[in-house]
Design an enzyme around this catalytic site. Structure first.
Site, short mmCIF file in Angstrom:
data_model
loop_
_atom_site.label_atom_id
_atom_site.label_comp_id
_atom_site.label_asym_id
_atom_site.label_seq_id
_atom_site.Cartn_x
_atom_site.Cartn_y
_atom_site.Cartn_z
N PHE A 227 0.88 -1.18 0.00
CA PHE A 227 0.00 0.00 0.00
C PHE A 227 0.92 1.23 0.00
CE2 PHE A 227 -2.11 -3.40 2.38
CZ PHE A 227 -3.34 -3.51 1.74
N SER A 250 -2.55 -0.66 -5.64
CA SER A 250 -3.52 -1.01 -6.68
C SER A 250 -3.79 0.14 -7.65
CB SER A 250 -4.84 -1.46 -6.04
OG SER A 250 -5.32 -0.45 -5.19
N ASP A 298 0.55 -0.47 5.13
CA ASP A 298 -0.09 0.82 5.41
C ASP A 298 -1.37 0.95 4.58
OD1 ASP A 298 -0.57 3.40 6.30
OD2 ASP A 298 0.80 4.32 4.84
N CYS A 338 -5.32 3.50 9.86
CA CYS A 338 -5.70 4.92 9.84
C CYS A 338 -7.19 5.07 10.08
CB CYS A 338 -5.27 5.58 8.54
SG CYS A 338 -5.99 4.86 7.08
N1 SAH Z 1 2.06 4.26 2.47
C1 SAH Z 1 1.64 5.50 1.83
C2 SAH Z 1 0.20 5.81 2.06
C3 SAH Z 1 -0.74 4.69 1.69
S1 SAH Z 1 -2.41 5.12 1.63
C4 SAH Z 1 2.51 6.63 2.36
O1 SAH Z 1 3.16 6.47 3.39
O2 SAH Z 1 2.53 7.68 1.76
C5 SAH Z 1 -3.10 3.66 1.05
C6 SAH Z 1 -2.73 3.27 -0.36
O3 SAH Z 1 -3.32 1.99 -0.58
C7 SAH Z 1 -3.25 4.16 -1.48
O4 SAH Z 1 -2.15 4.55 -2.27
C8 SAH Z 1 -4.20 3.26 -2.30
O5 SAH Z 1 -4.07 3.44 -3.70
C9 SAH Z 1 -3.72 1.89 -1.93
N2 SAH Z 1 -4.74 0.81 -1.96
C10 SAH Z 1 -6.03 0.84 -1.60
N3 SAH Z 1 -6.59 -0.38 -1.67
C11 SAH Z 1 -5.60 -1.22 -2.08
C12 SAH Z 1 -5.53 -2.62 -2.34
N4 SAH Z 1 -6.59 -3.41 -2.16
N5 SAH Z 1 -4.36 -3.13 -2.74
C13 SAH Z 1 -3.27 -2.33 -2.92
N6 SAH Z 1 -3.28 -1.01 -2.69
C14 SAH Z 1 -4.42 -0.46 -2.28
#
Ligand code: SAH
Length: 397
Positions: A227, A250, A298, A338
């Site tokens: 993520f 994703s 995350d 979060c």
């Molecule tokens: N780690 C990042 C913030 C992540 S926010 C930082 O520190 O800046 C969560 C992220 O998860 C977003 O970018 C979103 O696109 C992604 N996301 C949401 N659902 C998802 C899934 N099922 N699989 C992979 N990524 C996902």
């Protein structure tokens, strides 16, 4: 001057507000004296007629008033300028010269309904209540006077505005039309688009955590940034001596941003990106018995309300079982939630349940929260939404 309109609270339900929360629900009103006007000031009084606070009224929302003060005050530009200066002083003290920072964090700065992020000389504004939305022209004047920004972008594409009867709206309110820029977040330059639907361009609440987690990296480590958005964790880990970071998200735009961050940090050759659903990707990595020295999880908030908490906890457990199984002894897990519906205790419990299934003994190394430009009011649990832990795997069996 006409008497100010006020609402009295039903008996026995005043304690939450008296204890320090600032949301007054419509169901807590007993009577309204005078005319309550959408977006305009409304005082709140207890049964004896004593003022317990004043805020701005939202005619459509269940949260009818958000208190801005515990006193009877005039909501003029001078009042808001003082609050803005207080908010700025905290950031100057805690985040010093960092060009990217949240300047105003709604309830955390006693300015419920207003969020202002700063990216160098640009500002991004969000107004989530009708009272703050009506005051947007005033805020623009104040922000220009206090910060002389080159650009102010409105990012009111927030679904919470619907509760207030407000439309979604985005655009440049001041300055040039181009909303992209390269700005330093943490120790890395990142390219952000202030109209990017992820937050206001980047997740500033994780800014200091990118560096905190990187301190757990051992030389030559293989890191998973799951993520990842712009891969703040992965790129900081590479700068801290990791050999390779694998970043999974994703959203294609996130992956493109992650690649760009790695290139700007000159570690592009060591960042491997996968545009994939993290649940599927982790399952495949688990099947393939991939190994990592540091796993970062995350995810976005899996739950927006209390009813979906059970499902969210199952989601958290699944990614933790798989993430933990990819770590050997000495490996580290940095994990975040979060959602304010998921308490630190619930989250910890779920991680520990996952550790049982993954057959790992964990040591808690560090507890993390949102960066200090997202201040917490302990009386408002919603302001304490981001919780994180760093664990070491002590034994795998
Ligand atoms: N780690 C990042 C913030 C992540 S926010 C930082 O520190 O800046 C969560 C992220 O998860 C977003 O970018 C979103 O696109 C992604 N996301 C949401 N659902 C998802 C899934 N099922 N699989 C992979 N990524 C996902």
């Amino acid at each position: 001057m006409a008497a100010r309109p006020y609402a009295t609270l039903v008996p026995r339900q005043t304690h939450r507000i008296l204890a320090g929360h600032c949301w007054v629900f419509r169901s807590e009103f007993q009577t309204i004296v005078g005319e309550a006007v959408d977006g305009e000031p409304l005082e709140i009084r207890d049964q004896r007629g004593t003022v317990v606070g004043s805020g701005l009224y939202s005619a459509q929302s269940q949260i009818a008033v958000r208190l801005l003060s515990r006193r009877s005050v005039e909501f003029d530009a001078a009042f808001f300028r003082d609050r803005l200066r207080q908010a700025r002083a905290l950031r100057d003290q805690r985040l010093g010269g960092r060009p990217a920072r949240r300047l105003v964090s709604s309830e955390g700065d006693l300015l419920p309904g207003l969020i202002v992020d700063q990216y160098g000389d640009r500002l991004v504004v969000q107004t989530t209540t009708v009272g703050m939305d009506r005051r947007l022209p005033m805020w623009l004047d104040l922000l220009k006077a206090e910060f002389s920004p080159a650009q102010i972008v409105e990012r009111n594409d927030l679904t919470v505005r619907r509760h207030e009867g407000l439309p979604e709206r985005t655009g440049v309110l001041h300055g040039p039309a181009d909303t992209r820029l390269v700005v330093r977040v943490g120790r890395c330059d990142v390219e952000v688009d202030l109209l990017d639907p992820h937050k206001t361009g980047s997740y500033l609440d994780q800014q200091l955590n990118h560096e905190a987690v990187a301190r757990w990296v051992v030389p030559g480590a293989r890191v998973l940034d799951c993520f990842c958005h712009l891969a703040g964790f992965g790129v900081h880990a590479l700068l801290a001596g990791a050999k390779e970071a694998v970043a999974v998200d994703s959203a294609e735009a996130s992956i493109a941003g992650a690649r760009r961050s790695a290139e700007l940090a000159q570690v592009g050759d060591r960042l491997v990106t996968h545009c994939a659903n993290a649940f599927d990707w982790l399952r495949a990595a688990d099947d393939a018995r991939e190994t990592f020295d540091l796993v970062v999880l995350d995810p976005p908030s899996f739950t927006r309300n209390k009813d979906s908490v059970a499902g969210a906890m199952r989601g958290y457990k699944e990614i933790h079982v798989r993430g933990l199984r990819r770590l050997g002894v000495g490996g580290r897990l940095a994990t975040f939630t979060c959602s304010h519906h998921v308490s630190a205790a619930m989250f910890l419990e779920t991680v520990l349940e996952a550790a049982v299934d993954a057959r790992r003994i964990l040591r808690l190394e560090e507890t993390l929260s949102a960066s200090p430009d997202h201040p917490v009011l302990p009386t408002i649990p919603e302001s304490q939404y981001l919780k994180g832990f760093v664990f070491s795997v002590m034994e795998a069996f």
